[in-house]
Design an enzyme around this catalytic site. Structure first.
Site: not given
Ligand code: ADP
Length: 513
Positions: A179, A311, A387
């Site tokens: 980005e 998550k 992660d």
């Protein structure tokens, strides 16, 4: 017409090589190079190409491969790449097991052959000759730890923002991102924070969690089990079993909840310098074994019953914390807000309330009281081998701004991040490039004296970098500079906010309402 003549002149040498390969597969009787004596990872590209073309009949190859007097690894070294591909396509070799069959010295060959097999089976056929790199990578660190069915690796640009002064020490901020403007913007935030003396952090919690779902025959029995876990006796039995699995795992708390006849137990533990999911899973499993002795009728439905919560967005993480809970704070002098950030303390505070607090409240957000914490956090996660899926909860953040100083001319800014889930051992931190980044920060691996301190330092650095990112983006928005920054980096246009000044109702105005 020959196979080569069918190719337009714009095709590369690699294209020709591939076509040759196909022709040789289709016409194995045509001129073939002699068989490879062995396939070495260090063989020359020319040698590799020649070896990879060599093709005998399926029957011959099978006889070589299945020769009982030889180890499979040795037999495979007598076959060319194309011959191995032929055996795989014939169902004699499982593509997922190539590394195991080839052995540790032939990992790159396993990857190269898998690329070819997958490529030729796909409708596009592009993988084999694609620019997805596979050379120059230590696959031994990947095997059995990081990824399966490997066909290469995806490089991401690595930028460095800062340095940023965090608790009195300067850190370069590593950010892997695609980005544009993100690193530059974070750097500007770092500059403003440094000018005020840097960032101070406080670690207010450290505990990874796992929340199994356990079924009981009835709600009454589930209630009895809950009461037992909540008692000193039950807690002690579970703690002892849990902590027997690792010297780093120290059980911090057990939180229980019931839905019908299902019991949820949220184990929370320190995990040293590991992010800790493996560690806590082992401990939880052992504790549940001990619990089963007391409640033989219980059924562990899943070690993770989503009460962890890993998550997925969840209020329990926002409220209780997960991983490292960190607050990062700084004072930015008023003149720095004006000269570096090109805005004012008053405009920044107003925007922060209206956008990060009120706007997110209006949207019903949980933990999303920030401008773009996930941007900075995820870039550092990727750079340091974390992660990336844990950015869901790790990015939860509340950004606060208020005027400070004798006349309120300076800015007090902070980020509160209750769930930064990071480690400096295990997971993607075993990979050499990610280790290089952790080395740059001086926090690779296990802390030699105080286990856990490296991972905690990483969490403090991340929160501080998020603070820089928040400060810079909020400033850009409040100053209407976002367009210019994006245009300078060839980005698309965004809306420019108009300046807003509150009107205090006077007598005339008040009389009308
Ligand atoms: P995770 O639990 O984050 O998935 P791993 O299980 O891959 O991580 O890595 C943790 C392993 O590293 C454990 O086996 C642990 O014994 C070992 N280890 C060595 N030193 C440390 C340390 N300082 N902190 C945590 N774990 C450590």
């Amino acid at each position: 017409m020959s196979a080569i003549a069918q190719y337009p002149s714009s095709f590369s040498v690699r294209d020709l090589e591939l076509k040759l390969r196909q022709v040789r597969l289709a016409h194995p009787e045509q001129s073939l190079p002699s068989p490879p004596s062995s396939d070495s990872e260090s063989s020359s590209p020319q040698q590799e190409i020649e070896e990879s073309y060599f093709l005998r009949s399926l029957k011959e190859c099978l006889a070589i491969y299945e020769e009982p007097s030889r180890a499979r690894t040795e037999s495979l070294s007598l076959l060319s790449d194309e011959e191995v591909i032929m055996l795989a396509n014939n169902g004699n070799i499982a593509t997922y097991a190539l590394e195991k069959l080839f052995g540790i010295d032939q990992l790159k060959r396993a990857v190269r052959i898998r690329r070819a097999i997958i490529s030729r089976a796909s409708s596009t056929g592009t993988l084999e000759s694609s620019s997805i790199p596979f050379e120059n990578y230590d696959y031994s660190r990947v095997l059995g730890a990081c990824c399966e069915n490997v066909v290469g690796y995806i490089p991401i640009p690595l930028g460095v923002a800062g340095p940023l002064a965090v608790d009195g020490k300067q850190y370069p901020i590593p950010m892997a991102t695609a980005e544009g403007t993100l690193v530059a913007s974070t750097s500007r935030g770092c500059k403003a924070l440094n000018a005020g003396g840097g960032v101070t952090t406080v670690l207010v919690g450290d505990g990874m969690t796992r929340g199994p779902a356990i079924d009981f025959p009835s709600a009454i029995q589930a209630g009895e089990a809950k009461a037992w876990i909540d008692s000193d006796d039950g807690h002690e039995i579970l703690r002892e079993a849990f902590e027997s699995t690792s010297r780093f795992a120290k059980l911090k708390s057990l939180k229980t909840a019931i839905a019908g006849r299902t019991l949820y137990v949220r184990f929370a533990t320190t995990t040293g310098d590991a992010m800790g999911m493996n560690m806590i899973s082992k401990g939880t499993e052992k504790a549940l074994e001990a619990m089963q002795k007391r409640f033989p009728e219980m059924v562990v439905l899943a070690l993770s019953g989503n009460y962890c919560t890993d998550k997925k967005p969840a209020a329990i993480n926002w409220i209780e914390g997960r991983g490292k809970s960190v607050v990062a704070e700084a004072v930015v002098p008023g003149h720095v807000v004006r000269t570096v950030l090109k805005t004012t303390v008053r405009d920044l505070c107003n925007l922060n309330v209206k956008k990060n607090l009120m706007g997110s409240a209006m949207a019903g957000s949980i933990g999303g009281f920030n401008a773009h914490a996930a941007n900075i956090l995820t870039a550092i996660f990727l750079a340091t081998g974390q992660d990336p899926a844990q950015n869901v909860e790790s990015s939860m953040c509340m950004t606060l701004m208020e005027p400070t100083g004798p006349n309120g001319e300076d800015l007090l800014v902070s980020v509160t991040m209750p769930c930064i889930e990071v480690g400096t051992v295990g997971g993607g931190t075993v990979l050499a490039p990610q280790q290089g980044v952790l080395d740059m920060l001086g926090i690779r691996g296990a802390h030699p004296q105080q286990p856990g301190q490296n991972a905690q330092t990483l969490a403090r650095i991340i929160a501080s970098a998020v603070l820089a990112g928040e400060l810079s983006l909020l400033s850009a928005l409040s100053a209407g500079h976002l367009i210019k920054a994006h245009m300078a980096h060839n980005r698309s246009q965004v809306n420019t906010p108009a300046a807003s000044v509150p009107v205090t109702p006077g007598a005339g105005l008040a009389s009308r309402v």
